[in-house]
Design a protein around this motif. Sequence first.
Motif, PDB file in Angstrom:
ATOM      1  N   PHE A   1       0.827  -1.194   0.000  1.00  0.00           N
ATOM      2  CA  PHE A   1       0.000   0.000   0.000  1.00  0.00           C
ATOM      3  C   PHE A   1       0.870   1.256   0.000  1.00  0.00           C
ATOM      4  O   PHE A   1       0.567   2.254  -0.659  1.00  0.00           O
ATOM      5  CB  PHE A   1      -0.922  -0.023   1.234  1.00  0.00           C
ATOM      6  N   LEU A   2       1.969   1.202   0.761  1.00  0.00           N
ATOM      7  CA  LEU A   2       2.822   2.392   0.913  1.00  0.00           C
ATOM      8  C   LEU A   2       3.827   2.545  -0.218  1.00  0.00           C
ATOM      9  O   LEU A   2       4.478   3.579  -0.348  1.00  0.00           O
ATOM     10  CB  LEU A   2       3.562   2.347   2.257  1.00  0.00           C
ATOM     11  N   ASP A   3       3.962   1.499  -1.049  1.00  0.00           N
ATOM     12  CA  ASP A   3       5.008   1.517  -2.072  1.00  0.00           C
ATOM     13  C   ASP A   3       4.976   2.724  -3.009  1.00  0.00           C
ATOM     14  O   ASP A   3       6.018   3.339  -3.233  1.00  0.00           O
ATOM     15  CB  ASP A   3       4.982   0.213  -2.881  1.00  0.00           C
ATOM     16  N   PRO A   4       3.789   3.088  -3.541  1.00  0.00           N
ATOM     17  CA  PRO A   4       3.791   4.250  -4.451  1.00  0.00           C
ATOM     18  C   PRO A   4       4.296   5.518  -3.778  1.00  0.00           C
ATOM     19  O   PRO A   4       5.138   6.237  -4.339  1.00  0.00           O
ATOM     20  CB  PRO A   4       2.306   4.400  -4.825  1.00  0.00           C
ATOM     21  N   LEU A   5       3.822   5.768  -2.563  1.00  0.00           N
ATOM     22  CA  LEU A   5       4.266   6.964  -1.832  1.00  0.00           C
ATOM     23  C   LEU A   5       5.761   6.871  -1.547  1.00  0.00           C
ATOM     24  O   LEU A   5       6.514   7.829  -1.730  1.00  0.00           O
ATOM     25  CB  LEU A   5       3.482   7.116  -0.521  1.00  0.00           C
ATOM     26  N   GLY A   6       6.194   5.675  -1.095  1.00  0.00           N
ATOM     27  CA  GLY A   6       7.608   5.460  -0.791  1.00  0.00           C
ATOM     28  C   GLY A   6       8.474   5.739  -2.007  1.00  0.00           C
ATOM     29  O   GLY A   6       9.520   6.380  -1.906  1.00  0.00           O
ATOM     30  N   ALA A   7       8.023   5.272  -3.176  1.00  0.00           N
ATOM     31  CA  ALA A   7       8.802   5.479  -4.403  1.00  0.00           C
ATOM     32  C   ALA A   7       8.886   6.950  -4.743  1.00  0.00           C
ATOM     33  O   ALA A   7       9.939   7.465  -5.121  1.00  0.00           O
ATOM     34  CB  ALA A   7       8.156   4.704  -5.555  1.00  0.00           C
ATOM     35  N   LEU A   8       7.760   7.636  -4.561  1.00  0.00           N
ATOM     36  CA  LEU A   8       7.722   9.069  -4.848  1.00  0.00           C
ATOM     37  C   LEU A   8       8.698   9.822  -3.946  1.00  0.00           C
ATOM     38  O   LEU A   8       9.302  10.824  -4.330  1.00  0.00           O
ATOM     39  CB  LEU A   8       6.293   9.580  -4.626  1.00  0.00           C
ATOM     40  N   MET A   9       8.860   9.304  -2.714  1.00  0.00           N
ATOM     41  CA  MET A   9       9.724   9.972  -1.739  1.00  0.00           C
ATOM     42  C   MET A   9      11.148   9.458  -1.773  1.00  0.00           C
ATOM     43  O   MET A   9      11.953   9.761  -0.886  1.00  0.00           O
ATOM     44  CB  MET A   9       9.159   9.800  -0.323  1.00  0.00           C
ATOM     45  N   GLY A  10      11.470   8.658  -2.772  1.00  0.00           N
ATOM     46  CA  GLY A  10      12.835   8.181  -2.913  1.00  0.00           C
ATOM     47  C   GLY A  10      13.178   7.040  -1.984  1.00  0.00           C
ATOM     48  O   GLY A  10      14.334   6.676  -1.819  1.00  0.00           O
ATOM     49  N   MET A  11      12.160   6.463  -1.344  1.00  0.00           N
ATOM     50  CA  MET A  11      12.416   5.318  -0.459  1.00  0.00           C
ATOM     51  C   MET A  11      11.633   4.127  -0.991  1.00  0.00           C
ATOM     52  O   MET A  11      11.550   3.935  -2.196  1.00  0.00           O
ATOM     53  CB  MET A  11      12.010   5.661   0.969  1.00  0.00           C
ATOM     54  N   SER A  12      11.047   3.338  -0.084  1.00  0.00           N
ATOM     55  CA  SER A  12      10.206   2.242  -0.540  1.00  0.00           C
ATOM     56  C   SER A  12       9.091   2.051   0.472  1.00  0.00           C
ATOM     57  O   SER A  12       9.132   2.628   1.573  1.00  0.00           O
ATOM     58  CB  SER A  12      11.031   0.958  -0.634  1.00  0.00           C
ATOM     59  N   GLY A  13       8.117   1.270   0.113  1.00  0.00           N
ATOM     60  CA  GLY A  13       7.007   0.978   1.023  1.00  0.00           C
ATOM     61  C   GLY A  13       7.500   0.347   2.305  1.00  0.00           C
ATOM     62  O   GLY A  13       6.985   0.625   3.391  1.00  0.00           O
ATOM     63  N   ALA A  14       8.526  -0.499   2.185  1.00  0.00           N
ATOM     64  CA  ALA A  14       9.041  -1.199   3.360  1.00  0.00           C
ATOM     65  C   ALA A  14       9.631  -0.211   4.361  1.00  0.00           C
ATOM     66  O   ALA A  14       9.417  -0.323   5.579  1.00  0.00           O
ATOM     67  CB  ALA A  14      10.099  -2.212   2.938  1.00  0.00           C
ATOM     68  N   ILE A  15      10.360   0.793   3.842  1.00  0.00           N
ATOM     69  CA  ILE A  15      10.985   1.765   4.747  1.00  0.00           C
ATOM     70  C   ILE A  15       9.911   2.582   5.460  1.00  0.00           C
ATOM     71  O   ILE A  15       9.959   2.775   6.683  1.00  0.00           O
ATOM     72  CB  ILE A  15      11.944   2.695   3.969  1.00  0.00           C
ATOM     73  N   LEU A  16       8.918   3.026   4.689  1.00  0.00           N
ATOM     74  CA  LEU A  16       7.831   3.798   5.304  1.00  0.00           C
ATOM     75  C   LEU A  16       7.090   2.961   6.344  1.00  0.00           C
ATOM     76  O   LEU A  16       6.736   3.440   7.416  1.00  0.00           O
ATOM     77  CB  LEU A  16       6.854   4.281   4.236  1.00  0.00           C
ATOM     78  N   ALA A  17       6.844   1.685   6.001  1.00  0.00           N
ATOM     79  CA  ALA A  17       6.141   0.798   6.937  1.00  0.00           C
ATOM     80  C   ALA A  17       6.944   0.652   8.220  1.00  0.00           C
ATOM     81  O   ALA A  17       6.391   0.633   9.328  1.00  0.00           O
ATOM     82  CB  ALA A  17       5.911  -0.563   6.298  1.00  0.00           C
ATOM     83  N   ALA A  18       8.288   0.593   8.078  1.00  0.00           N
ATOM     84  CA  ALA A  18       9.140   0.463   9.271  1.00  0.00           C
ATOM     85  C   ALA A  18       9.026   1.707  10.145  1.00  0.00           C
ATOM     86  O   ALA A  18       8.961   1.611  11.369  1.00  0.00           O
ATOM     87  CB  ALA A  18      10.595   0.231   8.865  1.00  0.00           C
ATOM     88  N   PHE A  19       8.991   2.887   9.503  1.00  0.00           N
ATOM     89  CA  PHE A  19       8.823   4.120  10.279  1.00  0.00           C
ATOM     90  C   PHE A  19       7.488   4.116  11.013  1.00  0.00           C
ATOM     91  O   PHE A  19       7.389   4.486  12.178  1.00  0.00           O
ATOM     92  CB  PHE A  19       8.902   5.352   9.368  1.00  0.00           C
ATOM     93  N   LEU A  20       6.439   3.671  10.311  1.00  0.00           N
ATOM     94  CA  LEU A  20       5.104   3.648  10.921  1.00  0.00           C
ATOM     95  C   LEU A  20       5.058   2.690  12.100  1.00  0.00           C
ATOM     96  O   LEU A  20       4.580   3.024  13.181  1.00  0.00           O
ATOM     97  CB  LEU A  20       4.067   3.216   9.881  1.00  0.00           C
ATOM     98  N   LEU A  21       5.580   1.471  11.882  1.00  0.00           N
ATOM     99  CA  LEU A  21       5.543   0.472  12.954  1.00  0.00           C
ATOM    100  C   LEU A  21       6.543   0.814  14.052  1.00  0.00           C
ATOM    101  O   LEU A  21       6.448   0.305  15.162  1.00  0.00           O
ATOM    102  CB  LEU A  21       5.849  -0.922  12.394  1.00  0.00           C
ATOM    103  N   GLY A  22       7.496   1.686  13.716  1.00  0.00           N
ATOM    104  CA  GLY A  22       8.496   2.079  14.713  1.00  0.00           C
ATOM    105  C   GLY A  22       7.999   3.203  15.606  1.00  0.00           C
ATOM    106  O   GLY A  22       8.774   3.743  16.388  1.00  0.00           O
ATOM    107  N   MET A  23       6.715   3.530  15.503  1.00  0.00           N
ATOM    108  CA  MET A  23       6.120   4.579  16.336  1.00  0.00           C
ATOM    109  C   MET A  23       6.432   4.480  17.827  1.00  0.00           C
ATOM    110  O   MET A  23       6.677   5.494  18.467  1.00  0.00           O
ATOM    111  CB  MET A  23       4.604   4.586  16.149  1.00  0.00           C
ATOM    112  N   PRO A  24       6.412   3.270  18.419  1.00  0.00           N
ATOM    113  CA  PRO A  24       6.647   3.217  19.857  1.00  0.00           C
ATOM    114  C   PRO A  24       8.030   3.729  20.243  1.00  0.00           C
ATOM    115  O   PRO A  24       8.212   4.289  21.315  1.00  0.00           O
ATOM    116  CB  PRO A  24       6.484   1.742  20.212  1.00  0.00           C
ATOM    117  N   ALA A  25       9.015   3.532  19.392  1.00  0.00           N
ATOM    118  CA  ALA A  25      10.352   4.024  19.714  1.00  0.00           C
ATOM    119  C   ALA A  25      11.143   4.060  18.426  1.00  0.00           C
ATOM    120  O   ALA A  25      11.178   3.076  17.691  1.00  0.00           O
ATOM    121  CB  ALA A  25      11.039   3.103  20.727  1.00  0.00           C
ATOM    122  N   ASN A  26      11.795   5.174  18.172  1.00  0.00           N
ATOM    123  CA  ASN A  26      12.541   5.316  16.930  1.00  0.00           C
ATOM    124  C   ASN A  26      13.654   4.282  16.786  1.00  0.00           C
ATOM    125  O   ASN A  26      14.103   3.998  15.693  1.00  0.00           O
ATOM    126  CB  ASN A  26      13.129   6.719  16.850  1.00  0.00           C
TER     127      ASN A  26
END
Lengths: 681, 74
Positions: free
Chosen positions: A561-586
Amino acid sequence: MEQRRIALLGNPNTGKSTVFNRLTGLQQHTGNWSGKTVGQAVGTVLYGDKTAKLYDLPGIYSLFAERAEECCAKQFLCFGKADTVLVVADATNLERNLPLVLQVAALQEHTLLCLNLTDEAEKKGIYVDRKRLEERLGIPVIEAAARAGKGIGKIKESLFEGHTHSRGKTEFSQLWQDCPQTLAYLTEGCEALLGKARTTPFCLTMVLEEDPAFFGGLAQEEGWDTYRLMELSARAEGARKLLEAEGSDLRTFQEKKTIFFLQMAENITRETVQIKQEKEDLTERLDRAVLSKGFGILLMLALLGGIFWLTAVGANYPSALLRVFFDQVGEGLGDVLSVLPPSLYSLCMDGIFLTVSWVVSVMLPPMLIFFPLFTLLEDFGLLPRIAFQADGVFRKAGANGKQALTMCMGFGCNAVGVTACRIIASPTQRLIAMLTNCFVPCNGRFGLLILLCTVFLSNGSSVGAGFCLLALVASAVGMTLAVSFLLHRLLGGQEDSGFILELPPYRRPQIAAVIVRSVLDRTVFVLMRAVAVAVPAGIFIWLMQRVHVQGVSLMQLLVNFLDPLGALMGMSGAILAAFLLGMPANEIVLPILLMYYSQSGVLTETQTTAELANILTLQGWTFSTALCTALFSLNHFPCATTLLTIWKESKSKFFTAVAFCLPTAVGILLCIVIHALFGAG
Amino acid sequence: MELQTLEKARLGGQYRIKRITERRLQELGLCEDAQITVLYECPFGGMRVYRIKSTRIAFRNRQAEKIWVQEVAG
């Protein structure tokens, strides 16, 4: 018998909080700069079989100012909440402290003066004639050196057994000499409305000025209705008209009042204080270096940089030890829990336990290093000086130098930085400081940033990586200032609201106390909140990996789901997902990403940087990916602990939402632009 | 000597306060006739450290504008 109530009052920096701690045995955080006591600390004083409640009021210079702190103290004293007031004064600087003492003595029936820091005064060759001071003030005076515990016993004795308390000799009535008619008119009205006992010169002044704290208190504490309040207001207005008829006005009267106390303080000081040797003290000599323009700045940057470096490097070893410890605990726990069904066992061990222990072991050591060091600077007296040096820059962003301090604490932990924003008096500036705090990277993000700098952003040399990191930190500070500036414009703050800082003398830090305090107040506080969010997060991450919809895991769905946005931002869906799931602690952003890359199902770490570089390159990471990831790490939603803290501090869901959206929006835009510019290559 | 506002006073100079209209600073002991020394200025300006009696206080030029002073000779 009802418990006695004692109020503790004094100027900032007189060691008031230390006296409080000594009297109650309660460890309240004390700091060598003003504006620390926020809210009200209450403790119990024990004396033989008797007890009394001790209320720590905010540090103020005068009862006549109209800021929240002064109003709070004034209301507390005016409405009989205290049987006795213990005023703490700094013996090295008595004249400065006396106006408040005189004011309290005029207002309160039982006042006791604690002349603190007598040891420091002695070192400076300053001697106070206690007996003479007692005579002049008309209240008991007790000498103390609270840091060393001297005089505390005597204070207790006097608080519980003193029979000599009486209203001080502050000759307040002199103030009314030039306006006898006003005085008579006001006295008559007050005796009728407030009662004879209340009609003191001090009270009359408050009525004349229609002091908001006093009038508000009458309504809140004594249930006055609007009609009664209006009657008193009418009297006050009449009195002000009479005052003008007698050739004065309210402004002149107030000025006279201020000067009256200052002059009385000067006279008493002249009679009671002897300075035996006047030598240039340590503070003056140190300030010449610390407050100088060039060298002072370098010194402060070096000190702060040194603390960050010590934290980043020094935390690795205890972190590793903690991991080993938790592995052992995990084995033991695993044995115990093995009676559970396999899926529940996995949820407990791979989900909750792993996440919590991971968060604790990566978060605890940096905080155990950073906060004691920072508190040492605070105790030494350096923080207000840093605020001064930074004020020029922060003023241009509509903020003030104190935001530089909350920003520095944000480097340690954004949640602590947000709490520290309490020191900023202006509500708008405080809100802006809270909303922008997470624009500087906390310890939890430094790990990822250092890795990216070393592997992708520099040529591999440690010097290059160092410069990269420095550039990132500088950009974070720049972004903080830029966003503060915009928010300031948006929220319509005043152009330059003024800013006063008191620079206390340098004091030798109390090292043992510093450690205890910083661990108790800051580290444990943040850790508890972090664990509270790590438990549900652990369950969530575990479920994301295990629950499949039509053969695809939730994690994979999120990544897709996050892949298109991630690609647009020069990253990937996986990286964005990690940031999201990393909410409890960076700190767990990278482990989550590695968990996904390796499909291991549990948080993962690798042994060496080279291995890590290998994995990431295999996943298609380039310079541009790393740059965008680093920028998004600097500019994205605060961690759950910080958000929770912002919500608790601002008491506003709206601004908590802003705190989430603002940095995220900045990060997304920034990454899209950077990717568009550099990503093609 | 002539009157000037405090933010225009020179670094290191010693002054006597002649008039002050900033209430907050009055409460801190800056009253008419008191002596005040200009000690340091922060980078990019706008705020200076002053010594009054034996304490050091820093405040912004915006506030210093409301204090009129006269230089003390020597």
